[in-house]
Design a protein around this motif. Structure first.
Motif, PDB file in Angstrom:
ATOM      1  N   MET A 176       0.843  -1.181   0.000  1.00 30.62           N
ATOM      2  CA  MET A 176       0.000   0.000   0.000  1.00 30.62           C
ATOM      3  C   MET A 176       0.887   1.243   0.000  1.00 30.62           C
ATOM      4  N   THR A 177       0.675   2.114  -0.947  1.00 26.16           N
ATOM      5  CA  THR A 177       1.423   3.358  -1.001  1.00 26.16           C
ATOM      6  C   THR A 177       0.698   4.409  -0.165  1.00 26.16           C
ATOM      7  N   ARG A 178       1.453   5.091   0.669  1.00 22.69           N
ATOM      8  CA  ARG A 178       0.903   6.145   1.523  1.00 22.69           C
ATOM      9  C   ARG A 178       1.441   7.479   1.061  1.00 22.69           C
ATOM     10  N   LYS A 179       0.582   8.484   1.002  1.00 22.02           N
ATOM     11  CA  LYS A 179       1.004   9.833   0.630  1.00 22.02           C
ATOM     12  C   LYS A 179       1.219  10.637   1.908  1.00 22.02           C
ATOM     13  N   ILE A 180       2.432  11.182   2.023  1.00 18.93           N
ATOM     14  CA  ILE A 180       2.809  11.958   3.203  1.00 18.93           C
ATOM     15  C   ILE A 180       3.162  13.365   2.749  1.00 18.93           C
ATOM     16  N   THR A 181       2.696  14.359   3.460  1.00 21.48           N
ATOM     17  CA  THR A 181       3.012  15.746   3.135  1.00 21.48           C
ATOM     18  C   THR A 181       4.451  16.039   3.515  1.00 21.48           C
ATOM     19  N   ILE A 182       5.201  16.608   2.559  1.00 29.44           N
ATOM     20  CA  ILE A 182       6.544  17.059   2.867  1.00 29.44           C
ATOM     21  C   ILE A 182       6.571  18.576   2.774  1.00 29.44           C
ATOM     22  N   ILE A 183       7.334  19.183   3.652  1.00 25.99           N
ATOM     23  CA  ILE A 183       7.436  20.639   3.708  1.00 25.99           C
ATOM     24  C   ILE A 183       8.915  21.001   3.699  1.00 25.99           C
ATOM     25  N   ASP A 184       9.280  21.950   2.858  1.00 25.56           N
ATOM     26  CA  ASP A 184      10.641  22.465   2.829  1.00 25.56           C
ATOM     27  C   ASP A 184      10.669  23.813   3.518  1.00 25.56           C
ATOM     28  N   GLU A 185      11.580  23.980   4.457  1.00 33.03           N
ATOM     29  CA  GLU A 185      11.722  25.248   5.159  1.00 33.03           C
ATOM     30  C   GLU A 185      13.191  25.613   5.254  1.00 33.03           C
ATOM     31  N   ILE A 186      13.430  26.885   5.402  1.00 30.47           N
ATOM     32  CA  ILE A 186      14.759  27.383   5.715  1.00 30.47           C
ATOM     33  C   ILE A 186      14.634  27.985   7.097  1.00 30.47           C
ATOM     34  N   LEU A 187      15.562  27.650   7.980  1.00 29.11           N
ATOM     35  CA  LEU A 187      15.477  28.104   9.357  1.00 29.11           C
ATOM     36  C   LEU A 187      15.177  29.594   9.407  1.00 29.11           C
TER      37      LEU A 187
END
Length: 148
Positions: free
Chosen positions: A1-12
């Protein structure tokens, strides 16, 4: 089963605004390691022809002095330099992918970015992740302090 996970890119010190810097990551396993998450991220972006992850590992242009911008020119110049060094060797797509994945692992070890899994910092590439309870992975690029 493939799960979709939210990824977020941030700069400190520069949080993401709205949906900019957000994407969905396809994770085909119920359990994996931080190493696997990084590999999935790089594979997905290479497949789409994107360089968003590479931007986490390279200096942010607006925070650099003019001399730094010259020395740390964009990734196109870095790719051209790498291509010139490897001109005698034909690279396959898997060579390119493996090099990008290794670069990401090296950046993690060098603290160029940190990973947060549902708000908890991942300490090691071999940390186990239960993806069924994972909603969000945040990649935070760290910027070295200027000065001596």
């Amino acid at each position: 089963m493939t799960r979709k996970i939210t990824i977020i890119d941030e700069i400190l010190a520069r949080p993401v605004e709205d949906e900019q810097g957000r994407a969905l990551l396809d994770v085909p396993l119920d359990r994996c390691t931080v190493r696997d998450l990084i590999r999935f991220r790089v594979e997905q972006e290479v497949a789409r022809g994107e360089d968003a992850f590479l931007s986490l590992m390279t200096p942010h242009k607006t925070s650099q002095a003019p001399q730094e911008r010259t020395l740390n020119s964009d990734t196109t110049n870095a790719r051209a330099f790498a291509a010139a060094q490897n001109a005698s060797r034909v690279q396959t797509p898997s060579d390119t992918l493996n090099a990008a994945v290794q670069q990401a692992y090296d950046a993690f070890h060098a603290n160029a970015f940190v990973l947060f899994l549902n708000g908890q910092q991942a300490e090691d590439l071999d940390d186990e992740v239960v993806t069924s309870t994972l909603d969000q992975v945040t990649f935070v690029r760290l910027i070295p302090l200027q000065g001596g």
